[in-house]
Design an enzyme around this catalytic site. Structure first.
Site: not given
Ligand code: DQA
Length: 143
Positions: A22, A73, A76, A106
């Protein structure tokens, strides 16, 4: 026009959270970039983050009632929350689903989104710079 940026669970830990996935930008930095981009574009941008699903549902209701575009966003929740999907489906202005990482590179369980088919567009894998891109598109195409 006021655009909401809603970030879901664990995104408040950006900067500390799995930086190899991230990046090192914190949520506060992300919020500052979004607000600065809004000022540049002449739109109001409000950024919020929550780890609580019910709170996110309430924020989506607020955006639905206000006719606001949303950059979401959902973390999960993206992969399984019908409650977040049902709330997002009530939006009347554009919805941009956003992921910092490229979820398709992923684990298999991240490949399915309950949001993509109700979203106007999906951005995944551009890192935090995906947020200003989404805002730029909304400034030019929404409202
Ligand atoms: C996410 C990707 C999701 O799979 C993950 O659970 C996240 C972040 C991303 O910004 O890449 O919390 O949304």
């Amino acid at each position: 026009m006021k655009v909401f940026v809603f970030n879901g669970p664990n995104l408040g830990r950006l900067g500390k959270r799995e930086p190899s996935v991230y990046g090192s930008t914190t949520h506060a930095d992300l919020a500052a970039v979004c607000v600065a981009t809004g000022a540049e574009l002449g739109i109001e941008v409000e950024v919020r983050q929550t780890d609580h699903e019910g709170e996110m549902v309430g924020w989506l209701h607020e955006a639905a009632d206000g006719g606001n575009p949303v950059v979401l966003n959902a973390g999960a929740w993206t992969h399984y929350s019908i409650a977040v999907r049902d709330a997002a489906a009530q939006l009347t202005a554009p919805l941009i689903e956003l992921h910092i990482s490229n979820v398709h590179k992923r684990e298999q369980f991240r490949h399915h989104s309950v949001l993509s088919d109700i979203a106007t567009a999906v951005i995944a894998g551009l890192g935090v710079p995906g947020y200003p891109l989404a805002l730029r598109w909304l400034a030019e195409n929404a409202g």
